[in-house]
Design a protein around this motif. Sequence first.
Motif, PDB file in Angstrom:
ATOM      1  N   MET A   1      15.586   0.524  -8.362  1.00  0.00           N
ATOM      2  CA  MET A   1      14.897   1.742  -7.912  1.00  0.00           C
ATOM      3  C   MET A   1      14.497   1.855  -6.561  1.00  0.00           C
ATOM      4  O   MET A   1      14.138   0.740  -5.996  1.00  0.00           O
ATOM      5  N   ALA A   2      14.402   2.861  -5.980  1.00  0.00           N
ATOM      6  CA  ALA A   2      14.004   3.053  -4.576  1.00  0.00           C
ATOM      7  C   ALA A   2      12.546   3.652  -4.580  1.00  0.00           C
ATOM      8  O   ALA A   2      12.183   4.460  -5.570  1.00  0.00           O
ATOM      9  N   LEU A   3      11.771   3.102  -3.755  1.00  0.00           N
ATOM     10  CA  LEU A   3      10.369   3.519  -3.525  1.00  0.00           C
ATOM     11  C   LEU A   3      10.466   4.249  -2.253  1.00  0.00           C
ATOM     12  O   LEU A   3      10.790   3.798  -1.232  1.00  0.00           O
ATOM     13  N   VAL A   4      10.170   5.658  -2.258  1.00  0.00           N
ATOM     14  CA  VAL A   4      10.223   6.541  -0.976  1.00  0.00           C
ATOM     15  C   VAL A   4       8.680   6.964  -0.569  1.00  0.00           C
ATOM     16  O   VAL A   4       7.775   7.023  -1.767  1.00  0.00           O
ATOM     17  N   GLY A   5       8.230   7.243   0.278  1.00  0.00           N
ATOM     18  CA  GLY A   5       7.300   7.775   0.996  1.00  0.00           C
ATOM     19  C   GLY A   5       7.111   7.758   2.359  1.00  0.00           C
ATOM     20  O   GLY A   5       7.688   6.716   3.099  1.00  0.00           O
ATOM     21  N   GLU A   6       6.033   8.511   3.027  1.00  0.00           N
ATOM     22  CA  GLU A   6       5.538   8.258   4.317  1.00  0.00           C
ATOM     23  C   GLU A   6       5.073   6.963   4.627  1.00  0.00           C
ATOM     24  O   GLU A   6       4.592   6.022   3.894  1.00  0.00           O
ATOM     25  N   SER A   7       5.169   6.395   6.049  1.00  0.00           N
ATOM     26  CA  SER A   7       4.559   5.338   6.266  1.00  0.00           C
ATOM     27  C   SER A   7       3.144   5.170   5.989  1.00  0.00           C
ATOM     28  O   SER A   7       2.456   6.334   6.233  1.00  0.00           O
ATOM     29  N   GLY A   8       2.560   4.165   5.482  1.00  0.00           N
ATOM     30  CA  GLY A   8       1.235   3.859   4.960  1.00  0.00           C
ATOM     31  C   GLY A   8       0.893   4.231   3.616  1.00  0.00           C
ATOM     32  O   GLY A   8      -0.240   4.479   3.156  1.00  0.00           O
ATOM     33  N   SER A   9       2.039   4.443   2.967  1.00  0.00           N
ATOM     34  CA  SER A   9       1.790   4.957   1.456  1.00  0.00           C
ATOM     35  C   SER A   9       1.543   3.776   0.578  1.00  0.00           C
ATOM     36  O   SER A   9       1.240   3.928  -0.535  1.00  0.00           O
ATOM     37  N   GLY A  10       1.673   2.456   0.996  1.00  0.00           N
ATOM     38  CA  GLY A  10       1.589   1.135   0.267  1.00  0.00           C
ATOM     39  C   GLY A  10       2.854   0.659  -0.374  1.00  0.00           C
ATOM     40  O   GLY A  10       2.788  -0.204  -1.271  1.00  0.00           O
ATOM     41  N   LYS A  11       3.960   1.137   0.267  1.00  0.00           N
ATOM     42  CA  LYS A  11       5.343   0.520  -0.378  1.00  0.00           C
ATOM     43  C   LYS A  11       5.457  -0.891  -0.191  1.00  0.00           C
ATOM     44  O   LYS A  11       5.608  -1.652  -1.296  1.00  0.00           O
ATOM     45  N   SER A  12       5.278  -1.391   1.092  1.00  0.00           N
ATOM     46  CA  SER A  12       5.568  -2.671   1.334  1.00  0.00           C
ATOM     47  C   SER A  12       4.505  -3.611   0.922  1.00  0.00           C
ATOM     48  O   SER A  12       4.617  -4.560   0.340  1.00  0.00           O
ATOM     49  N   SER A  13       3.296  -3.235   0.817  1.00  0.00           N
ATOM     50  CA  SER A  13       2.030  -3.683   0.112  1.00  0.00           C
ATOM     51  C   SER A  13       2.492  -3.866  -1.413  1.00  0.00           C
ATOM     52  O   SER A  13       2.056  -5.061  -2.058  1.00  0.00           O
ATOM     53  N   LEU A  14       2.864  -2.932  -2.138  1.00  0.00           N
ATOM     54  CA  LEU A  14       3.304  -3.076  -3.673  1.00  0.00           C
ATOM     55  C   LEU A  14       4.352  -4.265  -3.698  1.00  0.00           C
ATOM     56  O   LEU A  14       4.250  -5.305  -4.579  1.00  0.00           O
ATOM     57  N   ALA A  15       5.189  -4.227  -2.736  1.00  0.00           N
ATOM     58  CA  ALA A  15       6.288  -5.310  -2.802  1.00  0.00           C
ATOM     59  C   ALA A  15       5.647  -6.813  -2.705  1.00  0.00           C
ATOM     60  O   ALA A  15       6.162  -7.777  -3.360  1.00  0.00           O
ATOM     61  N   PHE A  16       4.982  -6.788  -1.634  1.00  0.00           N
ATOM     62  CA  PHE A  16       4.311  -8.135  -1.284  1.00  0.00           C
ATOM     63  C   PHE A  16       3.263  -8.840  -2.512  1.00  0.00           C
ATOM     64  O   PHE A  16       3.120  -9.846  -2.691  1.00  0.00           O
ATOM     65  N   THR A  17       2.740  -7.695  -3.380  1.00  0.00           N
ATOM     66  CA  THR A  17       2.018  -8.018  -4.347  1.00  0.00           C
ATOM     67  C   THR A  17       2.865  -8.427  -5.580  1.00  0.00           C
ATOM     68  O   THR A  17       2.501  -9.305  -6.333  1.00  0.00           O
ATOM     69  N   ILE A  18       4.079  -7.644  -5.929  1.00  0.00           N
ATOM     70  CA  ILE A  18       4.961  -8.257  -7.016  1.00  0.00           C
ATOM     71  C   ILE A  18       5.551  -9.640  -6.644  1.00  0.00           C
ATOM     72  O   ILE A  18       5.439 -10.513  -7.257  1.00  0.00           O
ATOM     73  N   ILE A  19       5.925 -10.061  -5.601  1.00  0.00           N
ATOM     74  CA  ILE A  19       6.388 -11.362  -5.027  1.00  0.00           C
ATOM     75  C   ILE A  19       5.294 -12.158  -4.779  1.00  0.00           C
ATOM     76  O   ILE A  19       5.411 -13.544  -4.374  1.00  0.00           O
ATOM     77  N   ARG A  20       4.200 -11.759  -4.719  1.00  0.00           N
ATOM     78  CA  ARG A  20       2.876 -12.574  -4.573  1.00  0.00           C
ATOM     79  C   ARG A  20       2.771 -13.287  -3.100  1.00  0.00           C
ATOM     80  O   ARG A  20       2.364 -14.591  -2.959  1.00  0.00           O
ATOM     81  N   LEU A  21       3.230 -12.450  -2.073  1.00  0.00           N
ATOM     82  CA  LEU A  21       2.905 -13.153  -0.758  1.00  0.00           C
ATOM     83  C   LEU A  21       1.779 -12.343  -0.134  1.00  0.00           C
ATOM     84  O   LEU A  21       2.173 -11.205   0.620  1.00  0.00           O
ATOM     85  N   LEU A  22       0.655 -12.626  -0.526  1.00  0.00           N
ATOM     86  CA  LEU A  22      -0.569 -12.070  -0.045  1.00  0.00           C
ATOM     87  C   LEU A  22      -1.057 -12.401   1.086  1.00  0.00           C
ATOM     88  O   LEU A  22      -1.049 -13.688   1.532  1.00  0.00           O
ATOM     89  N   PRO A  23      -1.620 -11.363   2.041  1.00  0.00           N
ATOM     90  CA  PRO A  23      -2.537 -11.839   3.278  1.00  0.00           C
ATOM     91  C   PRO A  23      -3.765 -12.389   3.052  1.00  0.00           C
ATOM     92  O   PRO A  23      -4.238 -12.538   1.732  1.00  0.00           O
ATOM     93  N   ARG A  24      -4.212 -13.065   3.995  1.00  0.00           N
ATOM     94  CA  ARG A  24      -5.367 -13.681   3.873  1.00  0.00           C
ATOM     95  C   ARG A  24      -6.634 -12.941   3.558  1.00  0.00           C
ATOM     96  O   ARG A  24      -7.753 -13.166   3.205  1.00  0.00           O
ATOM     97  N   ASN A  25      -6.678 -11.757   3.863  1.00  0.00           N
ATOM     98  CA  ASN A  25      -7.599 -10.594   3.884  1.00  0.00           C
ATOM     99  C   ASN A  25      -7.648  -9.833   2.755  1.00  0.00           C
ATOM    100  O   ASN A  25      -8.281  -8.482   2.660  1.00  0.00           O
ATOM    101  N   VAL A  26      -7.221 -10.290   1.547  1.00  0.00           N
ATOM    102  CA  VAL A  26      -7.049  -9.644   0.294  1.00  0.00           C
ATOM    103  C   VAL A  26      -8.743  -9.435  -0.156  1.00  0.00           C
ATOM    104  O   VAL A  26      -9.333 -10.443  -0.431  1.00  0.00           O
ATOM    105  N   ALA A  27      -8.834  -8.120  -0.410  1.00  0.00           N
ATOM    106  CA  ALA A  27     -10.363  -7.916  -0.984  1.00  0.00           C
ATOM    107  C   ALA A  27     -10.254  -7.962  -2.632  1.00  0.00           C
ATOM    108  O   ALA A  27     -11.368  -8.481  -3.256  1.00  0.00           O
ATOM    109  N   GLU A  28      -9.312  -7.440  -3.252  1.00  0.00           N
ATOM    110  CA  GLU A  28      -9.270  -7.454  -4.598  1.00  0.00           C
ATOM    111  C   GLU A  28      -7.625  -7.198  -5.158  1.00  0.00           C
ATOM    112  O   GLU A  28      -7.028  -6.523  -4.485  1.00  0.00           O
TER     113      GLU A  28
END
Length: 322
Positions: A37-64
């Motif tokens: 599956m390819a995820l496409v979209g402009e920069s800032g659309s949340g693609k990489s953030s979704l990837a980090f959520t799936i693999i659970r490599l989350l930054p320290r500043n997660v709010a929710e």
Amino acid sequence: MPPLLELRNVKMYYSTSRGVVRAVDGISFRLNKGEAMALVGESGSGKSSLAFTIIRLLPRNVAEIGGEIFFYDDELGTIDLMKMSEEEIRRKIRWKKISMVFQASMNALNPVLRVRDQMIEPLVLHLGLSEDEALKISEEALRSVGLTKDVLMRYPFELSGGMKQRVVIAMAIMMKPKLIILDEPTSALDVITQANIMNLLKELKTKYNLSYILITHDIALASEIADKIGVMYAGKLVELAPADVFFYKPKHPYSQKLLAAVPTLREEKTIEYIPGDVPSLITPPSGCRFHPRCPYAIKGKCDKEEPVMKHIEESEVACWLY
């Protein structure tokens, strides 16, 4: 057989000094075994953030963080990754079942350590293998990506960009995962090397029956390997369609604009652009987030009510036009 991966209403917000960034905001989709599956979209659309959520490599500043991420494995059965602790994810899932090739991954290699040391470390730590056993697996992984075992004794700065990218891909497949997330795997590479890397990824997919989530800005690149396309805009999934349907009949106005901006060799067409910018994910527009830039926006509808994903023919699309 259940899907390899299923996301249900997944959310992940960042906390910043300016406010909460709604980077991933209610994403749902399924990925089957052996599917890309390819995820496409402009920069800032949340693609990489979704990837980090799936693999659970989350930054320290997660709010929710919320929703459900179901992963199916013959050994573990169907498990919800969102309910697993960091320790369980580290021991059972990350790199063993789901691995990732990071954006600008060529820079992920430590320049002062030989490739050998960086490849055997996860095998020794995660699988408890001896150094000799880890070296054999590392050599096999390098062979799989077209490199010789001599590369093990080199430092990253002694390798070309394409060779470093192949090393990182070898590290991603070393522990035989079921799913590999590829975040811009060919960025900063020349066109010929890009083509070689994509051919390599297709060979590995067939050889090991891998599933991919490919994150890319390059629509043409996505067409090379993807079985289906997911289009993200401002933290939302706005369209999900089989690749052969998407490239010939995109449904969402944003998808249509993305494809209209891509030049083609086989037909004459007027290249278009999308006016405006991706909205702030701290204060996203009400209703459909694309409505300020959409040529078909329905006043009083698109700017007020948020559309939901609907099945339209073979596609799923979130748009009030349907």
